[in-house]
Design an enzyme around this catalytic site. Structure first.
Site, mmCIF file in Angstrom:
data_model
loop_
_atom_site.group_PDB
_atom_site.id
_atom_site.type_symbol
_atom_site.label_atom_id
_atom_site.label_comp_id
_atom_site.label_asym_id
_atom_site.label_seq_id
_atom_site.Cartn_x
_atom_site.Cartn_y
_atom_site.Cartn_z
ATOM 1 N N VAL A 48 0.838 -1.200 0.000
ATOM 2 C CA VAL A 48 0.000 0.000 0.000
ATOM 3 C C VAL A 48 0.872 1.250 0.000
ATOM 4 O O VAL A 48 1.843 1.346 0.762
ATOM 5 C CB VAL A 48 -0.938 0.017 1.232
ATOM 6 C CG1 VAL A 48 -1.814 1.262 1.227
ATOM 7 C CG2 VAL A 48 -1.803 -1.241 1.258
ATOM 8 N N ASP B 253 -12.368 -10.265 8.248
ATOM 9 C CA ASP B 253 -10.942 -10.171 8.603
ATOM 10 C C ASP B 253 -10.742 -9.053 9.617
ATOM 11 O O ASP B 253 -9.861 -8.203 9.462
ATOM 12 C CB ASP B 253 -10.125 -9.907 7.330
ATOM 13 C CG ASP B 253 -8.660 -10.301 7.489
ATOM 14 O OD1 ASP B 253 -8.339 -11.049 8.443
ATOM 15 O OD2 ASP B 253 -7.828 -9.865 6.676
#
Length: 503
Positions: A134, A283
């Site tokens: 990212v 998650d």
């Protein structure tokens, strides 16, 4: 021959971490298991428990096997509890890949240069994992964004490891007496889907969009905005979110965050997703959750989600209500009614097994009882009775354990039952009575309007098909009878011929 080289590495790891005996103990009995136990084993790590050796072996085999271990850790219905706990410790952290490759991947996927796409783009990634990394950036319109980009050339490596896993799973089912119970091919297929879902960042964008709509204007949860014009299957551009990591309790206290309210919010968000939406973020570990200054959660990373049917919700509601009323007979009958239990299962035996594992849990004060632990105990019983646990419920159990652990870290006195019970009762009440009947009739009316006019034709076609099938079956039976008769005639002819020759 790359696959052969990789297979050699896997077999070498198998030997180095003394996994032959472990496989034999998990697979039951038989000559293959006896042979595995006789194999020479490395002296390395001989004092470590088998579950630890398995975790270390998966870590040494790289990111794909680490992810496989993480998926396996969510299947307490298939593996022993100590293995599930140990495999849950696997960490998916790898060094970032070259920034030049990251830029090339983004430009190739979005069809423009980085400079045209983003007003600012930080070359150094802020996070890196086995699948993607990212970068922080800013759009020309001024919005700050997080840009997630897949690792280049990842698919061939994944397909190679998956092929070897499928190969190994198929042989486990063939060679080991307990192989079918462990469902290795099913586990690998589930992992295959899980990995390919994570490899499609457009799917993750859609998941974030769905969750954002479900919690639009929520006072409990913020979901980052997705910038679809800057998304492809390889690149995800999503709103940048500032917040405090939920695990940083000291910082949350210093910022004046109400931890008790935050813990309650976490449980309420979870049960809202499950019973209102049937769509949940699967998650929700602390690394994927921030806390905003206004006491709201911020959700991150939408690669894994779960969906629940009304049937799944009914299963959960019935079981949770029965558990907390200690009605183990109802738990047993609910499983038998679900059709996930072998037909020859006796309700009395299943009830006794559920009571044996759950009664110690319910001996505690109700505020200390873990919903996730209850489900885990239930899955352990399921493993013994060969119950077919649905993958979405396994995902739910893992998510619930994360939410509980997080909630009790924020507020040790968190009473999950107090928050959850209204959701369960409301949902169950909504499934029975005149209002529920009228709602179901309205929902089904369009389908019935389409089906009813064509019903006579379909019934006639079904009868014709059954007749044709009966004729086919009769013909096949006749052919088999004739074949048997021909065989016996041939045998008789041979016997008569032998008698004549012997004379």
């Amino acid at each position: 021959m790359k696959w052969l080289k990789r297979l050699t590495v896997i077999v070498g790891t198998f030997y180095r971490y003394r996994l032959a005996g472990l496989c034999a103990s998990l697979m039951g009995s038989g000559w293959i298991c006896a042979l595995l136990k006789m194999m020479p084993q490395s002296s390395k790590l001989k004092n470590e428990p088998p579950a630890v050796r398995l975790r270390l072996a998966l870590e040494s085999l790289g990111p794909i096997f680490i992810k496989f271990g993480q998926v396996l850790s969510t299947r307490p219905d298939l593996i022993p509890h100590d293995y599930a706990v140990e495999l849950a410790k696997l960490q998916d952290k790898v060094p970032p890949f070259d920034a030049r490759l990251s830029r090339e991947q983004i430009e190739k996927s979005l069809g423009q240069s980085i400079e045209k796409l983003y007003a600012e783009f930080e070359t150094e990634p802020i996070a890196s994992a086995s699948i993607a990394q990212v970068h922080k950036a800013r759009l020309h319109s001024g919005e700050r964004v997080a840009v997630k980009v897949l690792r280049p050339n990842l698919l061939p490596l994944i397909e190679q490891d998956l092929s070897l896993m499928r190969f190994g799973a198929a042989w486990v089912e063939r060679l080991f007496s307990d192989g079918r119970r462990l469902k290795p091919l099913e586990v690998v297929a589930e992992f295959d889907k899980y990995l390919h879902d994570e490899l499609d960042l457009m799917r993750e964008a859609a998941n974030a969009g769905q969750l954002g709509r479900n919690f639009h204007n929520s006072n409990m949860l913020i979901v980052p905005k997705v910038f679809y014009d800057y998304c492809t299957s390889d690149v995800l551009t999503i709103e940048w979110m500032d917040g405090t990591p939920v695990a940083d309790i000291a910082k949350l206290k210093a910022d004046g965050i109400d931890l008790h309210k935050l813990a309650d919010y976490g449980v309420e968000i979870f049960f809202t997703q499950v019973f209102r939406d049937g769509f949940f973020h699967a998650d929700m570990h602390p690394g994927n959750i921030l806390v905003a200054a206004d006491n709201r959660y911020i959700a991150l990373d939408f690669g894994i989600v779960g969906t629940l049917t009304d049937y799944d919700k009914r299963y959960l509601a019935i079981n949770f209500l029965a558990f907390f009323n200690r009605d183990y007979r109802r738990v047993a009958t609910a499983h038998i009614e679900s059709g996930w239990v072998p037909a020859d299962t006796r309700a009395e035996e299943l009830e006794a097994a559920v009571r044996a594992v759950c009664e110690p849990v319910f001996n505690k004060p109700i505020s200390q009882i873990s919903f996730g632990l209850v489900l885990m105990r239930l899955f352990e019983v399921s493993r013994r009775f060969n119950v077919e646990i649905q993958p979405q419920l396994v995902l739910l159990q893992k998510t619930l354990l994360n939410i509980e652990g997080l909630g009790r870290q924020l507020d040790p006195d968190l009473d999950l039952w107090k928050t959850a019970k209204p959701f369960l009762v409301k949902w169950m009440n909504g499934q029975v009575g005149p209002k529920a009947l009228w709602r179901n009739l309205k929902n089904e009316a369009p389908d019935w309007a389409q089906i009813i006019p064509s019903l006579p034709r379909k019934i006639s076609a079904l009868i014709d098909e059954n007749r044709q099938q009966e004729m086919r079956d009769a013909y096949i039976h006749l052919v088999k009878v004739q074949q048997r008769q021909s065989l016996w005639l041939a045998v008789i002819a041979v016997v008569l011929l032998l008698i004549l020759l012997l004379k």
